[in-house]
Scaffold this active site. Sequence first.
Site, PDB file in Angstrom:
ATOM      1  N   ARG A 102       0.292   7.891   5.686  1.00 43.78           N
ATOM      2  CA  ARG A 102      -0.704   8.047   4.808  1.00 43.78           C
ATOM      3  C   ARG A 102      -0.808   9.631   4.365  1.00 43.78           C
ATOM      4  NH1 ARG A 102      -4.408   3.788   2.912  1.00 43.78           N
ATOM      5  NH2 ARG A 102      -3.533   2.095   3.898  1.00 43.78           N
ATOM      6  N   LYS A 162     -13.299   4.031   7.704  1.00 46.36           N
ATOM      7  CA  LYS A 162     -13.914   2.613   7.439  1.00 46.36           C
ATOM      8  C   LYS A 162     -15.020   2.139   8.397  1.00 46.36           C
ATOM      9  CE  LYS A 162     -11.305   0.540   4.060  1.00 46.36           C
ATOM     10  NZ  LYS A 162     -10.664   1.676   3.353  1.00 46.36           N
ATOM     11  N   LYS A 181      -4.753  -0.111  -5.021  1.00 47.10           N
ATOM     12  CA  LYS A 181      -6.242   0.656  -5.441  1.00 47.10           C
ATOM     13  C   LYS A 181      -5.906   1.996  -5.970  1.00 47.10           C
ATOM     14  CE  LYS A 181      -8.541  -0.439  -2.050  1.00 47.10           C
ATOM     15  NZ  LYS A 181      -7.669  -1.316  -1.454  1.00 47.10           N
ATOM     16  N   THR A 182      -5.550   2.669  -4.646  1.00 52.27           N
ATOM     17  CA  THR A 182      -5.001   4.127  -4.974  1.00 52.27           C
ATOM     18  C   THR A 182      -4.079   4.612  -6.021  1.00 52.27           C
ATOM     19  OG1 THR A 182      -5.795   4.640  -2.609  1.00 52.27           O
ATOM     20  CG2 THR A 182      -4.439   6.384  -3.585  1.00 52.27           C
ATOM     21  N   SER A 219      -5.803  -3.882   1.461  1.00 55.02           N
ATOM     22  CA  SER A 219      -5.072  -2.864   1.668  1.00 55.02           C
ATOM     23  C   SER A 219      -3.492  -2.838   1.191  1.00 55.02           C
ATOM     24  CB  SER A 219      -4.674  -2.632   3.261  1.00 55.02           C
ATOM     25  OG  SER A 219      -4.147  -1.432   3.578  1.00 55.02           O
ATOM     26  N   ARG A 249      -5.814   0.602  11.785  1.00 59.02           N
ATOM     27  CA  ARG A 249      -6.993  -0.143  12.331  1.00 59.02           C
ATOM     28  C   ARG A 249      -7.018  -0.883  13.285  1.00 59.02           C
ATOM     29  NH1 ARG A 249      -9.404  -2.126   8.719  1.00 59.02           N
ATOM     30  NH2 ARG A 249      -8.017  -2.053   6.898  1.00 59.02           N
ATOM     31  N   HIS A 284     -15.164  -2.239  -1.828  1.00 58.28           N
ATOM     32  CA  HIS A 284     -13.715  -1.822  -1.393  1.00 58.28           C
ATOM     33  C   HIS A 284     -13.059  -1.866  -2.947  1.00 58.28           C
ATOM     34  CE1 HIS A 284     -10.085  -2.172   1.309  1.00 58.28           C
ATOM     35  NE2 HIS A 284     -10.262  -0.992   0.956  1.00 58.28           N
ATOM     36  N   ASP A 314     -11.234   4.259  -3.362  1.00 55.96           N
ATOM     37  CA  ASP A 314     -11.317   3.421  -2.358  1.00 55.96           C
ATOM     38  C   ASP A 314     -12.591   2.734  -2.029  1.00 55.96           C
ATOM     39  OD1 ASP A 314      -9.375   1.797  -0.111  1.00 55.96           O
ATOM     40  OD2 ASP A 314     -10.925   2.584   1.222  1.00 55.96           O
TER      41      ASP A 314
HETATM   42  N1  LIG Z   1       3.576  -2.906  -8.842  1.00 55.37           N
HETATM   43  C1  LIG Z   1       3.094  -2.340  -7.947  1.00 55.37           C
HETATM   44  N2  LIG Z   1       1.620  -1.948  -8.473  1.00 55.37           N
HETATM   45  C2  LIG Z   1       1.051  -1.220  -7.431  1.00 55.37           C
HETATM   46  N3  LIG Z   1       1.461  -0.845  -6.291  1.00 55.37           N
HETATM   47  C3  LIG Z   1       2.853  -0.885  -5.821  1.00 55.37           C
HETATM   48  C4  LIG Z   1       3.539  -1.637  -6.935  1.00 55.37           C
HETATM   49  N4  LIG Z   1       5.043  -1.755  -6.345  1.00 55.37           N
HETATM   50  C5  LIG Z   1       4.996  -0.924  -5.265  1.00 55.37           C
HETATM   51  N5  LIG Z   1       3.642  -0.539  -5.275  1.00 55.37           N
HETATM   52  C6  LIG Z   1       3.424   0.238  -3.926  1.00 55.37           C
HETATM   53  O1  LIG Z   1       2.449  -0.397  -3.210  1.00 55.37           O
HETATM   54  C7  LIG Z   1       1.480   0.612  -2.672  1.00 55.37           C
HETATM   55  C8  LIG Z   1       0.090   0.438  -2.874  1.00 55.37           C
HETATM   56  O2  LIG Z   1      -0.714   1.094  -2.120  1.00 55.37           O
HETATM   57  P1  LIG Z   1      -2.254   1.600  -2.444  1.00 55.37           P
HETATM   58  O3  LIG Z   1      -2.369   2.963  -1.582  1.00 55.37           O
HETATM   59  O4  LIG Z   1      -2.270   1.702  -3.799  1.00 55.37           O
HETATM   60  O5  LIG Z   1      -3.146   0.956  -1.762  1.00 55.37           O
HETATM   61  P2  LIG Z   1      -4.490   0.460  -1.679  1.00 55.37           P
HETATM   62  O6  LIG Z   1      -4.784  -0.743  -2.267  1.00 55.37           O
HETATM   63  O7  LIG Z   1      -5.324   1.718  -2.014  1.00 55.37           O
HETATM   64  O8  LIG Z   1      -4.723   0.177  -0.175  1.00 55.37           O
HETATM   65  P3  LIG Z   1      -5.906   0.784   1.005  1.00 55.37           P
HETATM   66  O9  LIG Z   1      -7.046   0.277   0.908  1.00 55.37           O
HETATM   67  O10 LIG Z   1      -5.154   0.661   2.609  1.00 55.37           O
HETATM   68  O11 LIG Z   1      -5.680   2.263   0.815  1.00 55.37           O
HETATM   69  C9  LIG Z   1       1.961   1.840  -2.819  1.00 55.37           C
HETATM   70  O12 LIG Z   1       2.837   2.449  -1.877  1.00 55.37           O
HETATM   71  C10 LIG Z   1       2.758   1.633  -4.342  1.00 55.37           C
HETATM   72  O13 LIG Z   1       3.790   2.819  -4.221  1.00 55.37           O
HETATM   73  O1  LIG Z   2      -8.553   1.743   6.459  1.00 59.38           O
HETATM   74  C1  LIG Z   2      -7.499   2.017   6.315  1.00 59.38           C
HETATM   75  O2  LIG Z   2      -6.712   2.216   7.301  1.00 59.38           O
HETATM   76  C2  LIG Z   2      -6.718   2.229   5.219  1.00 59.38           C
HETATM   77  C3  LIG Z   2      -7.488   1.406   3.959  1.00 59.38           C
HETATM   78  O3  LIG Z   2      -7.714   2.104   3.146  1.00 59.38           O
HETATM   79  C4  LIG Z   2      -7.629  -0.031   4.345  1.00 59.38           C
HETATM   80  O4  LIG Z   2      -7.105  -0.439   5.178  1.00 59.38           O
HETATM   81  O5  LIG Z   2      -8.278  -0.343   3.482  1.00 59.38           O
HETATM   82 CA   LIG Z   3      -5.862   3.667  -0.668  1.00 59.81          CA
HETATM   83 MN   LIG Z   4      -9.029   0.753   1.725  1.00 60.88          MN
END
Ligand SMILES: Nc1ncnc2c1ncn2[C@@H]1O[C@H](COP(=O)(O)OP(=O)(O)OP(=O)(O)O)[C@@H](O)[C@H]1O
Ligand SMILES: O=C([O-])CC(=O)C(=O)O
Ligand SMILES: [Ca+2]
Ligand SMILES: [Mn+2]
Length: 665
Positions: free
Chosen positions: A447, A326, A367-368, A363, A182, A345, A382
Amino acid sequence: MVRGCAPPEEPSCWSSESAGKESDEMMEAKDGQASWLGTNGYGSRREEDGVCHDDSATPVRANTVDELHSLQRKPQVVEDRHRLQLQSISASLASMTCGIGPKLIKGDPARKKEMVGKAVTHHQHHITVPTITVSDSDLKFTHVLYNLSPSELYEHAIKYEKGSFITSSGALATLSGAKTGRSPRDKRVVKDETTDDLWWGKGSPNIEMDEHTFLINRERAVDYLNSLDKVFVNDQFLNWDPNNRIKVRIISARAYHSLFMHNMCIRPTYEELENFGEPDFTIYNAGQFPCNRYTHYMTSSTSIDINLKRREMVILGTQYAGEMKKGLFSVMHYLMPKKQILSLHSGCNMGRGGDVALFFGLSGTGKTTLSTDRNRILIGDDEHCWSDNGISNIEGGCYAKCIDLSQEKEPDIWDAIKFGTVLENVVFDEHSREVDYTEKSVTENTRAAYPIEYIANAKIPCVGPHPKNVILLACDAFGVLPPVSKLSHAQTMYHFISGYTALVAGTEDGIKEPQATFSACFGAAFIMLHPTRYAAMLADKMKKHGATGWLVNTGWIGGSYGVGERISLAYTRKIIDAIHSGELLDTSYKKTDVFGLDIPRKVEGVPSELLDPINTWEDKDSYKLTLLKLADLFKRNFKVFADYKNGGVSDLADEIAAAGPNFLF
Ligand SMILES: Nc1ncnc2c1ncn2[C@@H]1O[C@H](COP(=O)(O)OP(=O)(O)OP(=O)(O)O)[C@@H](O)[C@H]1O
Ligand SMILES: O=C([O-])CC(=O)C(=O)O
Ligand SMILES: [Ca+2]
Ligand SMILES: [Mn+2]
């Protein structure tokens, strides 16, 4: 054959049903030679002329390959409501200067030629807006590809969009172009009489723009879209709470964008689409086309513009699909609090016994990854709403980071990457089409976007009761926050408003390695009102429903980034399990210096020495210095909120400020 159906004008003996009957007869006939030989019907051998003809299968009733192809497809029934849909879309695409929309045809422009000689209007419905033609663009038709299926979108992507390929798992690999994250600095929000209550100024993500400039960009996007042969239109929903759902329309130029939103928004049923009517909010995604830098307020060739009064968003100069997701989330952050609904979020899942957990975090904090849990039911990964009725997911899909993804560590996400899933910016073997998830040559922010039902234990509809646990995730690159701590109410608010993490590379354009970041409400880039407004609502809801707050560090142990390493996902999952099970509610705790966090002495399945970070640092002095450094960053960041008087939490303000780190520097 894709579908064994014949055009309606053909006799019914061509339907798949009677074809099925024929083969039954053939099976029966096998026993009796008499009926097997000498019959003249289809599916039997003719030997009258002494020659054994190889026509034992039903012959195809077509004279040319094109005719044969036309038999494959079951034509859509076109009715008057399609005319209404087209009128509505034409109105969406109306230029501000001439006030009328383009001429539209429903269907694929590439099929025009095939249709010659056929009753074109059966397949392609069109509307023309009566006008005296003043420009060349008024003379042409724009083809509308309306709510296409994933299969159709695959075909468009593969045929027309460079970099689109089917990977070995069936997912569609695609490129998002020059932007792979973004662009928050290019986001603009129209400031007008309706937006006085928005958060403006220092720290706010809402950079102002005036209505006139918005209209200039809107016109640029609309002109661009109308100049194309075809546009994709998605009519979909946001928010699984039926009382607070909104209708969104996304107009875009790429099949990639249409499939992404198909996966990420809630997909209407056939009946819901029939009664869709006019959208509540419209996105004009002209991402391939830049904004004009001579336009007021533009600081680059990218502009993402939100106009709340007009209920419109314009995207110019970036094809990164996350902007749409977003952007709509920002809109929900404005609309929902007006109804006393808190937008979050966060990820969300539920145990078999109905206990709901929220996962906040910036990010890349998990979370995911952590809300997707074999042993629990996924509500969403998310974006959520917390209303008086409980939790609802805003979206219909998930958007997982793929870097270093492995089947072993994240089996459910791995399995979700199949036909229909959009895989952005991944690298794959040219021949086998196997994806190499360790490759960062396009970006670190690779992604996968997939419909939520691709996760086997997803909860449909994506709603649940009030949360029991509120887990704040931080990926601490300094490596000084404990892997888990239990938070008091005031501490939960303090850390929610602070929104600390070390931003992991890539999601926001220009960030290449982790760095400490504070982002209010774990999503300052998307919030529309002052952070204290959301925090006050969260405090209220957590108190009312007795939820417990936790801080989980999914970042570094044994030293800062560069020295230590990221805590293993396996340990983090054990910690999360212990929160869910209630194990951590009745264990013994000790308080840390400086941050005053309560850390458990024991967590099932995690080596106890990991629980207090000082144990894992070799250089204890360096640990203390780093701890103080981070605490100081927290204090400086919080100052703007501690001074803020109008957020609606003034009585709580002192208590919350006192819940931060305490030390003399
Ligand atoms: N201890 C850990 N706990 C959680 N995630 C981990 C850990 N170690 C490595 N990772 C990695 O960190 C990343 C976490 O990314 P995730 O997609 O869950 O982010 P998010 O919080 O959903 O962000 P976004 O809002 O950008 O989608 C993944 O690639 C995961 O494999
Ligand atoms: O919006 C994006 O590109 C990915 C995401 O979930 C974040 O950054 O929170
Ligand atoms: Ca996510
Ligand atoms: Mn997000």
